[in-house]
Design an enzyme around this catalytic site. Structure first.
Site, PDB file in Angstrom:
ATOM      1  CE  LYS A   1       1.852  12.530  13.009  1.00  0.00           C
ATOM      2  NZ  LYS A   1       0.811  12.808  12.046  1.00  0.00           N
TER       3      LYS A   1
ATOM      4  CB  CYS B   1      -2.450   9.602  13.832  1.00  0.00           C
ATOM      5  SG  CYS B   1      -1.494   9.299  12.342  1.00  0.00           S
TER       6      CYS B   1
HETATM    7  N1  LIG Z   1      -1.969   6.631   7.777  1.00  0.00           N
HETATM    8  C1  LIG Z   1      -1.954   7.862   8.244  1.00  0.00           C
HETATM    9  O1  LIG Z   1      -2.926   8.566   8.161  1.00  0.00           O
HETATM   10  C2  LIG Z   1      -0.703   8.459   8.852  1.00  0.00           C
HETATM   11  C3  LIG Z   1      -0.649   9.847   8.984  1.00  0.00           C
HETATM   12  C4  LIG Z   1       0.483  10.413   9.521  1.00  0.00           C
HETATM   13  C5  LIG Z   1       1.531   9.603   9.929  1.00  0.00           C
HETATM   14  N2  LIG Z   1       1.454   8.251   9.796  1.00  0.00           N
HETATM   15  C6  LIG Z   1       2.587   7.453  10.228  1.00  0.00           C
HETATM   16  O2  LIG Z   1       3.238   6.944   9.073  1.00  0.00           O
HETATM   17  C7  LIG Z   1       3.809   5.668   9.368  1.00  0.00           C
HETATM   18  C8  LIG Z   1       3.321   4.668   8.351  1.00  0.00           C
HETATM   19  O3  LIG Z   1       1.931   4.595   8.474  1.00  0.00           O
HETATM   20  P1  LIG Z   1       1.027   3.945   7.350  1.00  0.00           P
HETATM   21  O4  LIG Z   1      -0.340   4.421   7.656  1.00  0.00           O
HETATM   22  O5  LIG Z   1       1.577   4.190   6.005  1.00  0.00           O
HETATM   23  O6  LIG Z   1       1.197   2.404   7.723  1.00  0.00           O
HETATM   24  P2  LIG Z   1       0.769   1.137   6.823  1.00  0.00           P
HETATM   25  O7  LIG Z   1       0.587   0.017   7.769  1.00  0.00           O
HETATM   26  O8  LIG Z   1      -0.342   1.514   5.898  1.00  0.00           O
HETATM   27  O9  LIG Z   1       2.044   0.876   5.922  1.00  0.00           O
HETATM   28  C9  LIG Z   1       3.255   0.464   6.432  1.00  0.00           C
HETATM   29  C10 LIG Z   1       3.914  -0.452   5.404  1.00  0.00           C
HETATM   30  O10 LIG Z   1       5.218  -0.763   5.876  1.00  0.00           O
HETATM   31  C11 LIG Z   1       5.489  -2.121   5.552  1.00  0.00           C
HETATM   32  N3  LIG Z   1       6.587  -2.541   6.403  1.00  0.00           N
HETATM   33  C12 LIG Z   1       6.583  -2.967   7.690  1.00  0.00           C
HETATM   34  N4  LIG Z   1       7.835  -3.172   8.111  1.00  0.00           N
HETATM   35  C13 LIG Z   1       8.652  -2.880   7.076  1.00  0.00           C
HETATM   36  C14 LIG Z   1      10.049  -2.870   6.915  1.00  0.00           C
HETATM   37  N5  LIG Z   1      10.867  -3.160   7.924  1.00  0.00           N
HETATM   38  N6  LIG Z   1      10.559  -2.545   5.714  1.00  0.00           N
HETATM   39  C15 LIG Z   1       9.748  -2.214   4.685  1.00  0.00           C
HETATM   40  N7  LIG Z   1       8.403  -2.187   4.795  1.00  0.00           N
HETATM   41  C16 LIG Z   1       7.867  -2.499   5.977  1.00  0.00           C
HETATM   42  C17 LIG Z   1       4.172  -2.817   5.774  1.00  0.00           C
HETATM   43  O11 LIG Z   1       4.117  -4.045   5.096  1.00  0.00           O
HETATM   44  C18 LIG Z   1       3.206  -1.776   5.215  1.00  0.00           C
HETATM   45  O12 LIG Z   1       2.967  -1.978   3.839  1.00  0.00           O
HETATM   46  C19 LIG Z   1       3.413   5.350  10.805  1.00  0.00           C
HETATM   47  O13 LIG Z   1       4.423   5.712  11.672  1.00  0.00           O
HETATM   48  C20 LIG Z   1       2.214   6.233  11.028  1.00  0.00           C
HETATM   49  O14 LIG Z   1       2.038   6.561  12.393  1.00  0.00           O
HETATM   50  C21 LIG Z   1       0.373   7.666   9.248  1.00  0.00           C
END
Ligand SMILES: NC(=O)c1ccc[n+]([C@@H]2O[C@H](COP(=O)([O-])OP(=O)(O)OC[C@H]3O[C@@H](n4cnc5c(N)ncnc54)[C@H](O)[C@@H]3O)[C@@H](O)[C@H]2O)c1
Length: 435
Positions: free
Chosen positions: A223, A277
């Site tokens: 990743k 990312c």
């Molecule tokens: N958005 C993208 O395009 C993308 C793509 C690939 C990977 N990722 C990875 O996926 C992961 C999540 O990213 P995202 O874009 O969904 O983030 P986001 O900020 O949109 O969502 C994360 C959610 O987690 C919640 N949260 C925080 N702490 C928490 C906890 N302890 N328990 C439960 N909920 C909690 C937040 O309130 C939020 O709603 C990250 O590691 C990111 O790097 C994201």
């Protein structure tokens, strides 16, 4: 003993494997973190026969979802939500329940060149009191190459119970999340091969791409490599744009012609890199390894792009002798046709320009940013003397500058506008990377 070796000795007997298969048919999964990744993932599972309980620390998000209101815009998400509501397979929960599987999709921002694991640790704290031995924990969040085996798995070992763990880093892109979550190939790293296979069975409920199995650290490395590849290639395109500007060349034509070579695929320059990312994950290599030189240099090239654009625009303001400049920014999100503003380089561009000019912003995907109300496209275009095209949302390609004689300069960072946009207009059109 390496994890790969542990796998070979930990294969479950056939009888246990088929027990798990039968059990997984009416599997209950708790998804922690209902953001850009967690919510679509939860709904895809729920649409494919899994009972999904969604948990988030954001009480407002839970309340909206409980009231059948979506919390993000994403192509196809409304239809998927409606389908899942009919099936009654998804509900939100105020506390983490006992479940057969947990998927953690919480933020992992970059802190001091490492992945900030505090949100993951918090999620594990939520799970721990309800955890039944043998349940599967899948980490979707992006972490550094060594984080699973050196930090996260040791946390689980402290529980002193039999646990299953797999890392399945997400590869989907905002704007096309559902398609990509479903169709992209996946890499799953398990502590044992059995753990990886349990996660594979879960993901096979909705993934049509291939699913390759490996160890957790290998999955995290894959990743991080993917996002580093993108960051370095974008930096190269950005550096080409700066060189072309200095040498009075046209980077866009040069890239298009170079890409006719069968082994060349140069990316597009831009005002910088945003999102959760690409500007974040490559730092995990820099933080963990002393061997990394190119990656850090590339990240810095990308970070400097807003300043480069700001300097060019300030020079044009001087050349055109514009007094009291008013600059209109077209686009605030980091990417076209999405509402995602995380790590947007436009924020840095604003910081570079705001002492020298009044700044107005419009973005068809946003109404407010940080308590500031955005302008409508027409109000902005009717008011400003300078326009910077920062995000190439489709809506902007239809602008006819002849309707806005107040606009003296258009600085296009995305090579979006064509002569058609300027027919009958006296605005000057400048393009990033065209010297
Ligand atoms: N958005 C993208 O395009 C993308 C793509 C690939 C990977 N990722 C990875 O996926 C992961 C999540 O990213 P995202 O874009 O969904 O983030 P986001 O900020 O949109 O969502 C994360 C959610 O987690 C919640 N949260 C925080 N702490 C928490 C906890 N302890 N328990 C439960 N909920 C909690 C937040 O309130 C939020 O709603 C990250 O590691 C990111 O790097 C994201």
């Amino acid at each position: 003993m390496s994890l790969a070796m542990v796998w070979q000795v930990c294969e479950l007997p056939q009888s246990l494997r088929s027990y798990w298969n039968r059990k997984s048919i009416k599997m209950t999964v708790c998804v922690l973190g209902l953001g850009y990744i967690g919510l679509p993932l939860a709904l895809l599972l729920a649409d494919n026969g899994v009972k999904v309980l969604g948990f988030d620390v954001d009480a407002q998000k839970l309340a909206r979802l409980e009231n059948n209101l979506l919390t993000l815009k994403e192509r196809g998400l409304e239809q998927l939500f409606a389908s899942v509501q009919k099936k009654g397979t998804f509900s939100v929960v105020q506390t983490v329940p006992t479940a057969e599987s947990y998927i953690i999709a919480v933020p992992t921002p970059q802190t001091d060149r490492h992945s900030d694991l505090s949100y993951i640790y918090k999620s594990l704290e939520f799970i721990h009191p309800h955890y039944q031995p043998g349940s599967l924990i899948v980490l979707e969040s992006t972490v550094g190459p060594s984080d699973c085996e050196s930090k996260i798995i040791p946390e689980l070992r402290k529980w002193n119970v039999d646990f299953k763990f797999a890392h399945c880093p997400e590869r989907a892109v905002p704007g096309n999340t559902l398609q990509e979550m479903t169709r992209n190939d996946r890499v799953i790293g398990g502590i044992t091969r059995q753990d990886a296979k349990s996660a594979q069975r879960l993901y096979k409920k909705f993934v049509t791409g291939s699913i390759s199995l490996t160890t957790p650290n290998q999955a995290a490395t894959v990743k991080t490599m993917e996002n580093t590849y993108r960051a370095v290639n974008i930096a190269l395109a950005n550096e080409f744009a700066k060189i072309a500007t200095e040498l009075h060349l046209d980077v866009w034509e040069a890239i298009a012609l170079a890409n006719h070579h069968p082994r060349v695929a140069i990316h597009r320059p831009s005002v910088g890199v945003g999102g959760h990312c690409i500007p974040v994950d490559p730092w995990f290599f820099v933080g963990e390894s002393k061997q990394s030189q190119l990656i850090e240099a590339a990240l810095l090239v990308n970070q400097q792009m807003p300043q480069f654009v700001a300097d060019k625009v300030q020079l044009l303001i001087k050349q055109h002798k514009i007094k009291k400049p008013m600059i209109g920014l077209l686009g605030y999100t980091y990417k076209k046709n999405v509402d995602d503003t995380r790590e947007t380089p436009v924020e840095h561009l604003i910081a570079c320009l705001e002492s020298a000019a009044t700044i107005l912003i419009t973005d068809p995907y946003l109404t407010m940013i940080k308590g500031r109300k955005l302008e409508s496209l027409d109000t902005l275009l009717s008011t400003v003397s300078i326009v910077i095209l920062t995000t190439d949302h489709n809506e902007f390609s239809k602008i006819l500058f002849k309707n806005y004689p107040n606009i003296k300069i258009v600085y296009d960072t995305q090579h979006l506008f064509t002569p058609k946009n300027f027919e009958g207009s006296s605005s000057y059109h400048y393009v990033l990377g065209k010297g």
